[in-house]
Design a protein around this motif. Structure first.
Motif, PDB file in Angstrom:
ATOM      1  N   VAL A 122       0.831  -1.208   0.000  1.00  0.00           N
ATOM      2  CA  VAL A 122       0.000   0.000   0.000  1.00  0.00           C
ATOM      3  C   VAL A 122       0.862   1.254   0.000  1.00  0.00           C
ATOM      4  N   VAL A 123       1.896   1.269   0.848  1.00  0.00           N
ATOM      5  CA  VAL A 123       2.784   2.428   0.928  1.00  0.00           C
ATOM      6  C   VAL A 123       3.481   2.672  -0.412  1.00  0.00           C
ATOM      7  N   ALA A 124       3.960   1.586  -1.052  1.00  0.00           N
ATOM      8  CA  ALA A 124       4.643   1.727  -2.335  1.00  0.00           C
ATOM      9  C   ALA A 124       3.709   2.295  -3.396  1.00  0.00           C
ATOM     10  N   LYS A 125       2.454   1.829  -3.415  1.00  0.00           N
ATOM     11  CA  LYS A 125       1.510   2.333  -4.397  1.00  0.00           C
ATOM     12  C   LYS A 125       1.145   3.789  -4.117  1.00  0.00           C
ATOM     13  N   ILE A 126       0.947   4.141  -2.853  1.00  0.00           N
ATOM     14  CA  ILE A 126       0.618   5.530  -2.503  1.00  0.00           C
ATOM     15  C   ILE A 126       1.779   6.453  -2.845  1.00  0.00           C
ATOM     16  N   HIS A 127       2.991   6.021  -2.486  1.00  0.00           N
ATOM     17  CA  HIS A 127       4.168   6.851  -2.755  1.00  0.00           C
ATOM     18  C   HIS A 127       4.377   7.051  -4.254  1.00  0.00           C
ATOM     19  N   GLY A 128       4.070   6.032  -5.044  1.00  0.00           N
ATOM     20  CA  GLY A 128       4.236   6.140  -6.494  1.00  0.00           C
ATOM     21  C   GLY A 128       3.012   6.681  -7.200  1.00  0.00           C
ATOM     22  N   GLY A 129       1.968   6.966  -6.417  1.00  0.00           N
ATOM     23  CA  GLY A 129       0.752   7.502  -7.014  1.00  0.00           C
ATOM     24  C   GLY A 129      -0.019   6.489  -7.834  1.00  0.00           C
ATOM     25  N   GLU A 130       0.104   5.188  -7.481  1.00  0.00           N
ATOM     26  CA  GLU A 130      -0.546   4.146  -8.285  1.00  0.00           C
ATOM     27  C   GLU A 130      -1.650   3.412  -7.530  1.00  0.00           C
ATOM     28  N   ALA A 131      -2.051   3.912  -6.389  1.00  0.00           N
ATOM     29  CA  ALA A 131      -3.062   3.231  -5.572  1.00  0.00           C
ATOM     30  C   ALA A 131      -4.443   3.419  -6.188  1.00  0.00           C
ATOM     31  N   GLN A 132      -4.656   2.765  -7.328  1.00  0.00           N
ATOM     32  CA  GLN A 132      -5.908   2.891  -8.045  1.00  0.00           C
ATOM     33  C   GLN A 132      -6.837   1.731  -7.692  1.00  0.00           C
ATOM     34  N   ALA A 133      -8.067   1.845  -8.182  1.00  0.00           N
ATOM     35  CA  ALA A 133      -9.081   0.841  -7.851  1.00  0.00           C
ATOM     36  C   ALA A 133      -8.689  -0.540  -8.347  1.00  0.00           C
ATOM     37  N   PHE A 134      -8.004  -0.609  -9.507  1.00  0.00           N
ATOM     38  CA  PHE A 134      -7.641  -1.910 -10.069  1.00  0.00           C
ATOM     39  C   PHE A 134      -6.743  -2.702  -9.119  1.00  0.00           C
ATOM     40  N   TYR A 135      -5.841  -1.994  -8.458  1.00  0.00           N
ATOM     41  CA  TYR A 135      -4.937  -2.686  -7.536  1.00  0.00           C
ATOM     42  C   TYR A 135      -5.715  -3.357  -6.421  1.00  0.00           C
ATOM     43  N   TRP A 136      -6.691  -2.653  -5.856  1.00  0.00           N
ATOM     44  CA  TRP A 136      -7.457  -3.212  -4.742  1.00  0.00           C
ATOM     45  C   TRP A 136      -8.362  -4.351  -5.214  1.00  0.00           C
ATOM     46  N   ILE A 137      -8.890  -4.201  -6.423  1.00  0.00           N
ATOM     47  CA  ILE A 137      -9.723  -5.285  -6.965  1.00  0.00           C
ATOM     48  C   ILE A 137      -8.885  -6.540  -7.162  1.00  0.00           C
ATOM     49  N   ARG A 138      -7.679  -6.374  -7.705  1.00  0.00           N
ATOM     50  CA  ARG A 138      -6.791  -7.528  -7.910  1.00  0.00           C
ATOM     51  C   ARG A 138      -6.420  -8.174  -6.580  1.00  0.00           C
ATOM     52  N   LEU A 139      -6.164  -7.353  -5.558  1.00  0.00           N
ATOM     53  CA  LEU A 139      -5.778  -7.873  -4.245  1.00  0.00           C
ATOM     54  C   LEU A 139      -6.906  -8.704  -3.634  1.00  0.00           C
ATOM     55  N   VAL A 140      -8.123  -8.165  -3.663  1.00  0.00           N
ATOM     56  CA  VAL A 140      -9.277  -8.879  -3.096  1.00  0.00           C
ATOM     57  C   VAL A 140      -9.566 -10.150  -3.900  1.00  0.00           C
ATOM     58  N   ALA A 141      -9.520 -10.037  -5.229  1.00  0.00           N
ATOM     59  CA  ALA A 141      -9.759 -11.210  -6.077  1.00  0.00           C
ATOM     60  C   ALA A 141      -8.696 -12.279  -5.844  1.00  0.00           C
ATOM     61  N   GLY A 142      -7.459 -11.831  -5.619  1.00  0.00           N
ATOM     62  CA  GLY A 142      -6.385 -12.780  -5.338  1.00  0.00           C
ATOM     63  C   GLY A 142      -6.613 -13.538  -4.049  1.00  0.00           C
ATOM     64  N   PHE A 143      -7.064 -12.828  -3.010  1.00  0.00           N
ATOM     65  CA  PHE A 143      -7.375 -13.480  -1.734  1.00  0.00           C
ATOM     66  C   PHE A 143      -8.468 -14.528  -1.928  1.00  0.00           C
ATOM     67  N   ILE A 144      -9.511 -14.184  -2.689  1.00  0.00           N
ATOM     68  CA  ILE A 144     -10.622 -15.113  -2.902  1.00  0.00           C
ATOM     69  C   ILE A 144     -10.150 -16.340  -3.681  1.00  0.00           C
ATOM     70  N   CYS A 145      -9.367 -16.107  -4.732  1.00  0.00           N
ATOM     71  CA  CYS A 145      -8.865 -17.219  -5.551  1.00  0.00           C
ATOM     72  C   CYS A 145      -7.954 -18.127  -4.741  1.00  0.00           C
ATOM     73  N   LEU A 146      -7.063 -17.531  -3.959  1.00  0.00           N
ATOM     74  CA  LEU A 146      -6.138 -18.305  -3.131  1.00  0.00           C
ATOM     75  C   LEU A 146      -6.899 -19.137  -2.105  1.00  0.00           C
ATOM     76  N   GLY A 147      -7.928 -18.533  -1.507  1.00  0.00           N
ATOM     77  CA  GLY A 147      -8.735 -19.263  -0.531  1.00  0.00           C
ATOM     78  C   GLY A 147      -9.488 -20.418  -1.154  1.00  0.00           C
ATOM     79  N   ALA A 148     -10.063 -20.188  -2.357  1.00  0.00           N
ATOM     80  CA  ALA A 148     -10.830 -21.252  -3.027  1.00  0.00           C
ATOM     81  C   ALA A 148      -9.944 -22.437  -3.381  1.00  0.00           C
ATOM     82  N   VAL A 149      -8.745 -22.153  -3.902  1.00  0.00           N
ATOM     83  CA  VAL A 149      -7.841 -23.236  -4.293  1.00  0.00           C
ATOM     84  C   VAL A 149      -7.327 -23.988  -3.070  1.00  0.00           C
ATOM     85  N   SER A 150      -6.921 -23.271  -2.027  1.00  0.00           N
ATOM     86  CA  SER A 150      -6.296 -23.912  -0.860  1.00  0.00           C
ATOM     87  C   SER A 150      -7.305 -24.606   0.039  1.00  0.00           C
ATOM     88  N   ILE A 151      -8.533 -24.101   0.106  1.00  0.00           N
ATOM     89  CA  ILE A 151      -9.529 -24.671   1.022  1.00  0.00           C
ATOM     90  C   ILE A 151     -10.378 -25.737   0.340  1.00  0.00           C
TER      91      ILE A 151
END
Length: 845
Positions: free
Chosen positions: A184-213
């Motif tokens: 988060v700090v790296a994205k804020i500092h670089g001015g890249e903390a856009q909605a796509f990043y957060w969507i990818r992060l949340v989607a990644g958590f869901i995908c990782l959980g589905a595969v592992s569980i």
């Protein structure tokens, strides 16, 4: 001078070593000799590997560079540490103690973050860095940690200890928080903390959980159930799963170590501790990947940092104090709060104090984007070196001391049965592997005794061919055991009687447990298992486990333990329960134990030490006749049922026990079953030792009276015979004996049980007696009862008071059964024509 200069220049041109063969040769020399050298000085081997990395690295003599090949092995080494931690962790304990892990993790993160923010306000930061972002990222740097010392903990046998479990959970939590802050700090500092990043992060958590569980555990269970014969494929499936989840984690914007740990957790139930697969996983990791990772940590250290100015040393000292102090404070506060032993708190500190991958990533990313300066980067590298020296030393010393304290505690979960010797008769190559896996699971690792597989060739014309077949089967068994690093002493015997040979072998090697296979076929109604197994139970007094295993042991989903009433009266009850508990602990499976209210206090006491480290649920069964309806609601084809029984004539034996295996096979044909027969001390089978007054308990003693025995009931139906016996007893006790006898007969007949051929037992609670009463009826020709194949020549009836508790009723049933079994090979009861004749015959017997 020119010669020396030219030589130096030549060496520098050829360094670092780039030839793949030479690189691996140097690594092999280091991995072989450095641990041996440092162990001579009682210094942990991993400390030696880290220091070696400092010497040979780019900042030292530059023998090895941090090239792509080294970086690859190092990265896989870090992932492997997290993967093994997930595989070896007690999954049930991890889930049960997740609240403690969260508390410990948040405590570490909170204290370290507060200390890091404090440092941020005290030391200078680069001009382009935002002060708040600088302070927050400093806090993330201080809170991160690496499970560097986990291999040490595993070798000490503490991988399933509660302090280790919550340390692993806390490490995962703090690293996730630290890496999230970094992202988060790296994205804020670089001015890249856009909605796509957060969507990818949340989607990644869901995908990782589905595969592992959901996906990976099911795919793993299918794979090992159908491909278990290919050892190479078994290991490669694990390695593929590790890299798959690590890659998904990376693509999701998370660190790969999170995916590696989740891969280990997903496959945890499929890789038992005492298995050849776990042995291979540990061998590859501890031999190559993890040592190379430790060397790579040392290669990052620049010794020139120690010659920096005073201002940089102030920064380094502050960072060191906060990093180590935060972990120390969190460890001992958590230990105090959770009421851990002092050594456990030190062990937790030794595990969480280490910094490596995450700290290095945080400092390098922070430096590259301009948030950190050179002083913080140098400080991070120094912290990595110092903590990687402190952590192994603390873990080695306090972990060893804690492990020794556990091994000397009789009631502790590490209690060792030093006399345990397991005999495994083998005959079928397709089932021998499953039987050996059960033996691996119940074997006490602390005792270190070998397992004794034995195969018997039937003496006769084809004995040579049988011996050759047996040798081939035993050779496969030896290879199987060698892969798990468990010693075996195989035996080949030639005999004409299998049961006698097994019992004689058990005596010769002083076996304490016999594990034998059963196909599930019952050819004759009078037998429990079959002629060989039934005779083996008669001829042995050791713990016998009759196993019908339908699938590989590592694919079981849960264990169900059934303990019939009065089982604790057996002399070998504690040994049988502790063996079952070992099976539960070392398999890591959820376990449900069903026991009667009489046996539950003792059962709970024996299982209690395991409750904190394994998911063991104790359930009291009030009405024992409902047991199969109860377990039928929970048992599945992929489960393992352990049924505790007892031999005929033992204190806890009841007629219905012998029918339980038959009933189970009929109702749950695809479910794996182990029937356990606890050890016991007996003289001659079927007879009671001299001086054993329990043979003639009070109801049996009072049997010898005219009103309780009816002789010579010939050519009568079962209803008439039962009513005749009841009327004989009830005369003078109730106003209408015939009517009462008719009612009681209706209640008694459905309860008929065959004790032995020609002898039946009926029992009921009623208002017609104030004490347990035993009646006996005899017949020379025999009386037919529904559901009983042979005519009954001796009929026992037990009338218990309506207020009598179930335990007393069952105990009297057991006494009657034992008394009847003592007459097993005698016709005294039905041959006697009157009471004096019966008493005289019994005295002679």
């Amino acid at each position: 001078m020119d010669l020396i200069g030219n030589l130096t220049e030549l060496i520098n041109k050829n360094l670092p070593i780039r030839d793949p063969v030479a690189v691996f040769a140097l690594l092999a020399v280091i991995l072989l000799f450095v641990p041996l050298l440092f162990k001579k000085f009682r210094i942990p081997a991993m400390v030696g590997l880290i220091l070696t990395g400092v010497i040979i690295g780019p900042k030292g003599f530059n023998l090895l560079g941090f090239e792509s090949g080294m970086q690859l092995l190092s990265t896989v080494g870090l992932l492997y540490i997290m993967f093994i931690a997930g595989l070896e962790i007690d999954l049930n304990q991890f889930l049960n103690q997740r609240a403690k892990a969260i508390v410990f993790g948040l405590l570490i993160f909170g204290i370290a973050m507060a200390g890091g923010i404090g440092i941020g306000f005290l030391i200078p930061h680069p001009p382009k860095a935002d002060p708040i972002i600088f302070c927050i990222l400093m806090g993330a740097l201080m809170s991160s940690q690496t499970l560097l010392t986990y291999p040490l903990v595993s070798r000490l046998g503490l991988s399933k200890d509660i302090s280790v479990t919550i340390s692993i959970g806390a490490t995962l939590l703090t690293d996730m928080l630290a890496l999230t802050v970094l992202a988060v700090v790296a994205k804020i500092h670089g001015g890249e903390a856009q909605a796509f990043y957060w969507i990818r992060l949340v989607a990644g958590f869901i995908c990782l959980g589905a595969v592992s569980i959901y996906l990976l555990p099911r795919a793993g269970r299918w794979f090992y159930k159908n491909m278990s014969r290919d050892d190479t494929a078994e290991y490669l499936f694990l390695f593929f799963s590790l890299l798959l989840l690590s890659s998904i984690s990376k693509l999701s914007g998370l660190e790969p170590i999170i995916g590696a740990f989740l891969a280990g957790l997903s496959l945890n139930p499929l890789v038992p501790d005492q298995s050849r697969l776990m042995n291979r996983v540990q061998f590859v990791g501890h031999t190559l990947f993890i040592p190379v990772f430790l060397i790579s940590v040392g290669m990052l250290v620049d010794y020139k940092i120690f010659m920096t100015g005073t201002s940089e040393w102030i920064v380094i000292s502050l960072m060191m104090a906060v990093s180590i102090g935060a972990k120390f404070a969190a460890s001992f506060l958590s230990g105090l709060f959770f009421k851990f032993k002092r050594d456990q708190s030190w062990l937790m500190f030794g595990m969480v104090v280490n910094k490596a991958g995450v700290a290095l990533a945080t400092s390098i990313v922070g430096f590259n984007i301009g948030i950190f300066g050179q002083d913080v980067l140098n400080g991070a590298i120094i912290i990595i070196l110092v903590t990687c020296l402190i952590g192994p030393w603390v873990t080695e010393n306090y972990g060893r001391r804690y492990a020794l304290s556990l091994s000397t505690t009789p009631g502790g979960k590490n209690f060792s049965n030093k006399n345990q010797k397991i005999l495994v008769p083998l005959s079928n190559p397709t089932t021998s592997r499953h039987l050996m896996e059960i033996a691996f699971m119940i074997r006490d690792k602390k005792a270190g005794n070998p397992i004794y597989p034995v195969s018997i060739a039937i003496d006769g014309p084809g004995v040579k061919e049988d011996v050759m077949r047996i040798e081939k089967m035993l050779s496969q068994t030896i290879i199987h055991a060698a892969a798990t690093d468990i010693p075996v002493h195989p035996e080949t015997r030639i005999d004409t009687d299998i049961a006698t040979c097994v019992s004689r072998t058990a005596v010769e090697i002083q076996a304490t447990c016999i594990i034998i296979g059963w196909k599930g076929d019952i050819l004759l109604p009078k037998l429990i298992f079959g002629q060989v197994l039934d005779r083996l139970l008669e001829q042995t007094s050791e713990l016998v486990m009759v196993c019908k295993i339908e699938q590989p042991v590592n694919t079981f989903q849960k264990i169900i333990v059934v303990i019939p009433p009065m089982s604790q009266r057996q002399s070998g009850f504690e040994e049988a329960i502790l063996t079952t508990k070992t099976l539960s602990l070392q398999s890591g499976l959820k376990t449900t134990v069903f026991a009667s209210s009489f046996d539950m206090p003792k059962t709970s006491e024996l299982f209690e030490p395991a409750k904190t480290s394994s998911s063991i649920t104790l359930t009291t069964v009030e009405t024992w006749s409902d047991i199969f309806n109860i377990i039928g609601q929970t048992v599945g084809d992929n489960d393992l049922v352990v049924l505790l029984s007892c031999r005929q004539g033992s204190l806890a034996w009841q007629p219905g026990l012998d029918q339980l295996p038959r009933y189970f096979i009929k109702n749950f044909p695809k479910t794996s079953l182990i029937v356990g027969y606890p050890s016991e001390a007996r003289t001659v089978y079927g007879r009671f030792p001299e001086g054993d007054s329990s043979v003639l308990s009070s109801p049996i003693r009072k049997l010898m009276s005219q009103e309780r025995i009816v002789f010579g009931m010939e050519n009568e139906r079962s209803e008439e015979a039962v009513e005749k016996m009841l009327v004989n007893f009830l005369k003078g006790r109730v106003s209408r004996p015939e009517s009462t006898a008719s009612i009681l007969s209706t209640e008694l007949l459905p309860t008929v049980l065959e004790i032995i051929e020609g002898t039946v037992l009926l029992h009921v609670h009623c208002e017609s007696t104030e004490e347990p009463t035993v009646l006996l009826g005899t017949s020379n020709t025999g009386i037919a009862f529904d559901g009983i194949a042979d005519p009954a020549k001796s009929i026992f009836i037990l009338l218990s008071p309506a207020s009598d508790n179930p335990e007393n009723h069952l105990q009297t049933l057991s006494d009657i059964a034992r008394f009847a079994l003592s007459m097993k090979n005698s016709d005294i009861l039905h041959k006697a024509k009157n009471l004096p004749e019966l008493e005289s015959a019994l005295k002679k017997l």
